[in-house]
Motif scaffolding. Structure first.
Motif, PDB file in Angstrom:
ATOM      1  N   SER A 353      34.444  37.607  34.600  1.00 33.33           N
ATOM      2  CA  SER A 353      33.180  36.962  34.277  1.00 33.33           C
ATOM      3  C   SER A 353      32.155  37.146  35.384  1.00 33.33           C
ATOM      4  O   SER A 353      31.037  36.669  35.263  1.00 33.33           O
ATOM      5  N   ARG A 354      32.544  37.827  36.449  1.00 28.95           N
ATOM      6  CA  ARG A 354      31.608  38.121  37.534  1.00 28.95           C
ATOM      7  C   ARG A 354      31.552  39.627  37.736  1.00 28.95           C
ATOM      8  O   ARG A 354      32.593  40.290  37.695  1.00 28.95           O
ATOM      9  N   PRO A 355      30.375  40.177  37.956  1.00 28.59           N
ATOM     10  CA  PRO A 355      30.265  41.628  38.130  1.00 28.59           C
ATOM     11  C   PRO A 355      30.724  42.057  39.527  1.00 28.59           C
ATOM     12  O   PRO A 355      29.966  42.633  40.318  1.00 28.59           O
ATOM     13  N   ILE A 356      31.968  41.756  39.832  1.00 29.05           N
ATOM     14  CA  ILE A 356      32.508  42.008  41.167  1.00 29.05           C
ATOM     15  C   ILE A 356      33.891  42.623  41.045  1.00 29.05           C
ATOM     16  O   ILE A 356      34.729  42.152  40.272  1.00 29.05           O
ATOM     17  N   ILE A 357      34.126  43.684  41.802  1.00 28.56           N
ATOM     18  CA  ILE A 357      35.456  44.266  41.932  1.00 28.56           C
ATOM     19  C   ILE A 357      35.902  44.063  43.370  1.00 28.56           C
ATOM     20  O   ILE A 357      35.177  44.400  44.314  1.00 28.56           O
ATOM     21  N   ALA A 358      37.080  43.478  43.532  1.00 25.24           N
ATOM     22  CA  ALA A 358      37.647  43.276  44.860  1.00 25.24           C
ATOM     23  C   ALA A 358      38.792  44.255  45.056  1.00 25.24           C
ATOM     24  O   ALA A 358      39.724  44.296  44.237  1.00 25.24           O
ATOM     25  N   LEU A 359      38.721  45.068  46.079  1.00 26.45           N
ATOM     26  CA  LEU A 359      39.799  46.014  46.358  1.00 26.45           C
ATOM     27  C   LEU A 359      40.932  45.261  47.059  1.00 26.45           C
ATOM     28  O   LEU A 359      40.757  44.721  48.158  1.00 26.45           O
ATOM     29  N   VAL A 360      42.066  45.203  46.388  1.00 21.64           N
ATOM     30  CA  VAL A 360      43.233  44.470  46.892  1.00 21.64           C
ATOM     31  C   VAL A 360      44.420  45.421  46.872  1.00 21.64           C
ATOM     32  O   VAL A 360      44.957  45.724  45.809  1.00 21.64           O
ATOM     33  N   PRO A 361      44.852  45.911  48.024  1.00 20.90           N
ATOM     34  CA  PRO A 361      45.983  46.847  48.059  1.00 20.90           C
ATOM     35  C   PRO A 361      47.206  46.283  47.346  1.00 20.90           C
ATOM     36  O   PRO A 361      47.567  45.123  47.521  1.00 20.90           O
ATOM     37  N   GLY A 362      47.810  47.117  46.497  1.00 19.41           N
ATOM     38  CA  GLY A 362      49.010  46.696  45.795  1.00 19.41           C
ATOM     39  C   GLY A 362      48.749  45.921  44.526  1.00 19.41           C
ATOM     40  O   GLY A 362      49.676  45.470  43.860  1.00 19.41           O
ATOM     41  N   THR A 416      35.024  45.706  49.606  1.00 19.28           N
ATOM     42  CA  THR A 416      36.008  46.677  50.085  1.00 19.28           C
ATOM     43  C   THR A 416      37.233  46.007  50.696  1.00 19.28           C
ATOM     44  O   THR A 416      38.333  46.551  50.643  1.00 19.28           O
ATOM     45  N   ASN A 417      37.048  44.872  51.321  1.00 20.63           N
ATOM     46  CA  ASN A 417      38.169  44.129  51.924  1.00 20.63           C
ATOM     47  C   ASN A 417      38.977  44.985  52.895  1.00 20.63           C
ATOM     48  O   ASN A 417      40.203  44.862  53.008  1.00 20.63           O
ATOM     49  N   GLY A 418      38.287  45.890  53.586  1.00 19.93           N
ATOM     50  CA  GLY A 418      38.937  46.752  54.568  1.00 19.93           C
ATOM     51  C   GLY A 418      39.504  48.033  53.998  1.00 19.93           C
ATOM     52  O   GLY A 418      40.090  48.831  54.729  1.00 19.93           O
ATOM     53  N   ALA A 419      39.348  48.272  52.681  1.00 21.33           N
ATOM     54  CA  ALA A 419      39.903  49.468  52.037  1.00 21.33           C
ATOM     55  C   ALA A 419      38.814  50.519  51.821  1.00 21.33           C
ATOM     56  O   ALA A 419      37.612  50.241  51.925  1.00 21.33           O
ATOM     57  N   ASP A 420      39.235  51.722  51.501  1.00 19.61           N
ATOM     58  CA  ASP A 420      38.308  52.828  51.246  1.00 19.61           C
ATOM     59  C   ASP A 420      37.903  52.813  49.770  1.00 19.61           C
ATOM     60  O   ASP A 420      38.757  52.930  48.883  1.00 19.61           O
ATOM     61  N   PRO A 421      36.604  52.716  49.465  1.00 20.99           N
ATOM     62  CA  PRO A 421      36.163  52.652  48.066  1.00 20.99           C
ATOM     63  C   PRO A 421      35.924  54.017  47.433  1.00 20.99           C
ATOM     64  O   PRO A 421      35.379  54.106  46.330  1.00 20.99           O
ATOM     65  N   ALA A 422      36.322  55.093  48.120  1.00 22.76           N
ATOM     66  CA  ALA A 422      35.976  56.440  47.651  1.00 22.76           C
ATOM     67  C   ALA A 422      36.483  56.705  46.235  1.00 22.76           C
ATOM     68  O   ALA A 422      35.775  57.290  45.404  1.00 22.76           O
ATOM     69  N   ALA A 423      37.699  56.274  45.934  1.00 17.43           N
ATOM     70  CA  ALA A 423      38.286  56.588  44.633  1.00 17.43           C
ATOM     71  C   ALA A 423      37.508  55.942  43.488  1.00 17.43           C
ATOM     72  O   ALA A 423      37.217  56.599  42.480  1.00 17.43           O
ATOM     73  N   ILE A 440      29.975  46.584  49.333  1.00 18.59           N
ATOM     74  CA  ILE A 440      29.803  45.540  50.360  1.00 18.59           C
ATOM     75  C   ILE A 440      31.001  45.636  51.290  1.00 18.59           C
ATOM     76  O   ILE A 440      32.141  45.355  50.899  1.00 18.59           O
ATOM     77  N   ASP A 441      30.753  46.059  52.497  1.00 15.69           N
ATOM     78  CA  ASP A 441      31.836  46.328  53.452  1.00 15.69           C
ATOM     79  C   ASP A 441      32.379  45.026  54.045  1.00 15.69           C
ATOM     80  O   ASP A 441      32.041  44.627  55.162  1.00 15.69           O
ATOM     81  N   THR A 442      33.224  44.384  53.282  1.00 16.27           N
ATOM     82  CA  THR A 442      33.962  43.228  53.792  1.00 16.27           C
ATOM     83  C   THR A 442      35.194  43.774  54.494  1.00 16.27           C
ATOM     84  O   THR A 442      35.988  44.505  53.897  1.00 16.27           O
ATOM     85  N   ASP A 443      35.372  43.439  55.740  1.00 12.53           N
ATOM     86  CA  ASP A 443      36.419  44.061  56.552  1.00 12.53           C
ATOM     87  C   ASP A 443      37.820  43.556  56.238  1.00 12.53           C
ATOM     88  O   ASP A 443      38.805  44.137  56.697  1.00 12.53           O
ATOM     89  N   SER A 444      37.926  42.461  55.509  1.00 14.98           N
ATOM     90  CA  SER A 444      39.227  41.832  55.307  1.00 14.98           C
ATOM     91  C   SER A 444      39.244  41.115  53.964  1.00 14.98           C
ATOM     92  O   SER A 444      38.200  40.900  53.337  1.00 14.98           O
ATOM     93  N   ARG A 535      47.731  40.351  47.240  1.00 18.26           N
ATOM     94  CA  ARG A 535      48.746  41.330  47.601  1.00 18.26           C
ATOM     95  C   ARG A 535      48.298  42.200  48.771  1.00 18.26           C
ATOM     96  O   ARG A 535      47.156  42.170  49.179  1.00 18.26           O
ATOM     97  N   GLY A 536      49.245  42.996  49.258  1.00 20.98           N
ATOM     98  CA  GLY A 536      48.906  44.031  50.226  1.00 20.98           C
ATOM     99  C   GLY A 536      49.094  43.674  51.679  1.00 20.98           C
ATOM    100  O   GLY A 536      48.905  44.521  52.546  1.00 20.98           O
ATOM    101  N   LEU A 537      49.479  42.427  52.001  1.00 20.19           N
ATOM    102  CA  LEU A 537      49.609  42.034  53.406  1.00 20.19           C
ATOM    103  C   LEU A 537      51.046  42.099  53.907  1.00 20.19           C
ATOM    104  O   LEU A 537      51.277  41.961  55.104  1.00 20.19           O
TER     105      LEU A 537
END
Length: 546
Positions: A353-362, A416-423, A440-444, A535-537
């Motif tokens: 419901s929000r136009p947001i994608i959060a990169l979460v490893p795993g 980005t949460n510290g991940a690479d958004p290239a893909a 949005i370069d969020t480092d974590s 996930r991912g930690l």
């Protein structure tokens, strides 16, 4: 998830520490200020024990902290006016200042209210303000104030339950009324009210099975009794009642202490219910229908004709917030994950419901469901739970495309949460989905969570992206093993802070974090601690301080 304004120790409200000798037949302006300060102190001292017995409506071990914060917020609102010269120091205040003093206390309490019990407690302050606006607070006014507090509290709760703080408050009012009708003075009325409240508290396990099973009394009711003890202390000039009396059965270690019910989202491996707390500006009637359709434990406390403080527990935070934003203005949104109930497997709403994608490893749960993978977990991380799309930065092209298709065409923020958004950028550009991605370069992960908390769909898009980036950048964070938490949190808080957020992936690490948080709440009484799952930690924990 963000608090507004600096957190400071409970203000003394004036410089004098004089005790008020003798039981007066009216409650003066000075007595009110000392009463609230005394109540704040008692709640601060007892919050760990109240947290320990907190099992209803959900065992999230924060009722004591919520009530202490609510009264502290009332103190801060009044102290701010005194420091700014709007009101005289308490020693110089007269009964003419009492309406203004109690109005400020009510405003601070309602604005700062947290949790069910904090919201109910704020209505006691509201009733106090109404009583003082009608004249001196004598015995009759005190009785009326308690009775009005019951009415206000009942009107704010969508589904009142007996055996809770509401029951204790009602019996306190009944005890005061009976004593007043018998012709007793202020001293006897306060004593009668306190005795009736204690009897009601001791009876709460007979009214709520969950309390009887846990061997505890109601946590909110126990906290309210401290308010009455503080009033008696101040009016009599004594110092009795500084400890909580009889809130738990002998030898019982309540949920949150023995690990029976954790406060992190990983508990029991199912989708977690969320507690939402926010201010709503607009007509609350249509909002009530939305809250009822998507949640429970609903409390709506009016601040003004066009503003209310809202509390709700929900498994459908995304749809609920989307509709709330469509009905009015939502501000100061706070989100906390509540522990899941054993044996139940709720399914949270999956539609973003929000136009947001959060990169979460795993994590590619949202994409797996979209492409029909029946093996997707029931468990959601905090980003997906509040209506964003969680996506593994290493997800396949098919999964990435499916994640994008959950969102409408137009502007999309990628945390980005510290991940690479290239893909994801490559897929979006090649497929031409009519979606414009803003990185949005969020480092974590904790930085991404801070950014997500300030997103407001009613704001201009550029303002939103700027606010999200600022929220992430302003946060201090760390990642490492849970064994290093004591020193790490001490170092992070050395520079100030009012909210500490933990994110874990592994259940064992989450248990270790929860144990640390139980101790930290007692050590850092002016700081909030929130625990979330993503996930991912692996075996690490992320910590963010705002």
């Amino acid at each position: 998830m963000k608090s507004c304004g600096p957190r400071v120790p409970i203000p003394w409200i004036g410089t004098s520490t004089v005790k008020l000798a003798g039981m007066s037949e009216t409650i003066s302006a000075l007595a009110v200020t000392h009463w609230v300060r005394r109540a704040a102190t008692l709640l601060e001292e007892s919050q760990a024990e109240i947290n320990r017995i907190n099992v209803f409506p959900i065992a999230d071990s924060d009722t004591g902290s919520n009530m202490a914060h609510t009264v502290r917020a009332a103190c801060e609102e009044l102290q701010s006016a005194i420091s700014g010269g709007t009101l005289p120091e308490p020693e110089d205040a007269t009964d003419a200042n009492l309406p203004a003093i109690t109005a400020l206390l009510a405003t601070g309490a309602v604005k700062g209210a947290r949790g069910n019990s904090g919201m109910v407690l704020s209505q006691v302050f509201r009733a106090l303000a109404d009583a003082s606006a009608q004249g001196p607070i004598d015995a009759a006014a005190l009785v009326r104030m308690l009775q009005d507090a019951v009415g206000f509290a009942e009107s704010t709760i969508a589904a009142p339950v007996e055996g809770t703080i509401l029951t204790v408050l009602r019996q306190a009012a009944n005890g005061a009324s009976t004593s007043h009708e018998a012709g007793h003075g202020m001293s006897e009325i306060v004593d009668a009210s306190l005795d009736a409240a204690r009897e009601a508290l001791f009876d709460t396990p007979n009214q709520l099975e969950v309390l009887a099973e846990a061997g505890v009394y109601d946590a909110g009711g126990a906290g309210f009794i401290l308010m009455l003890e503080a009033l008696k202390d101040v009016l009599s000039g004594g110092s009795e009642g500084t400890t909580l009396t009889g809130p738990s059965a002998a030898g019982h270690e309540g949920p949150g202490v023995d690990g029976a019910a954790g406060s992190h989202a990983y508990s029991h491996g199912v989708a977690a219910k969320l507690e939402l707390l926010f201010f709503f500006h607009g007509d609350v009637d249509p909002l009530c229908e939305v809250l009822a359709a998507h949640g429970d434990s609903i409390v709506i406390a009016p601040v003004s004709e066009q503003q209310a403080k809202v509390h709700v527990h929900t498994l459908e935070a995304g749809p609920l917030l989307e509709q709330a934003f469509g009905l009015g203005k939502v501000t100061e949104l706070r989100i906390e994950v509540l522990p899941s109930e054993p044996g139940k497997h709720p399914t949270a709403a999956r539609r973003a419901s929000r136009p947001i994608i959060a990169l979460v490893p795993g994590h590619n749960e949202g994409a797996k469901e979209a492409v029909g993978d029946s093996g997707a977990d029931d468990e959601q991380d905090i980003f997906a739970a509040v209506g964003a799309v969680s996506l593994d930065p290493a997800a396949s092209e098919e999964q990435t495309r499916a994640a994008l298709e959950q969102l409408p065409a137009g502007e999309i923020a990628v945390l980005t949460n510290g991940a690479d958004p290239a893909a994801i950028l490559e897929v979006a550009q090649r497929e031409g989905h009519g979606r414009q991605l803003h990185i949005i370069d969020t480092d974590s992960l904790v930085g991404g969570l801070a950014a997500l908390a300030v997103f407001d769909p009613t704001n201009d898009w550029e303002d939103n992206t700027a606010d999200m980036l600022d929220a992430s950048v302003s946060q201090r964070w760390w990642q490492g093993p849970p064994e290093q938490l004591p020193q790490t949190v001490a170092d992070l808080l050395a520079g100030g802070g009012e909210l500490v957020t933990f994110i874990t992936s592994d259940p064992t690490v989450a248990d270790a974090v929860e144990a640390f948080v139980q101790r930290a709440r007692e050590q850092y009484t002016g700081v909030e601690f929130h625990e979330h799952h993503a996930r991912g930690l692996g075996a690490a924990v992320q910590v963010g301080v705002e």
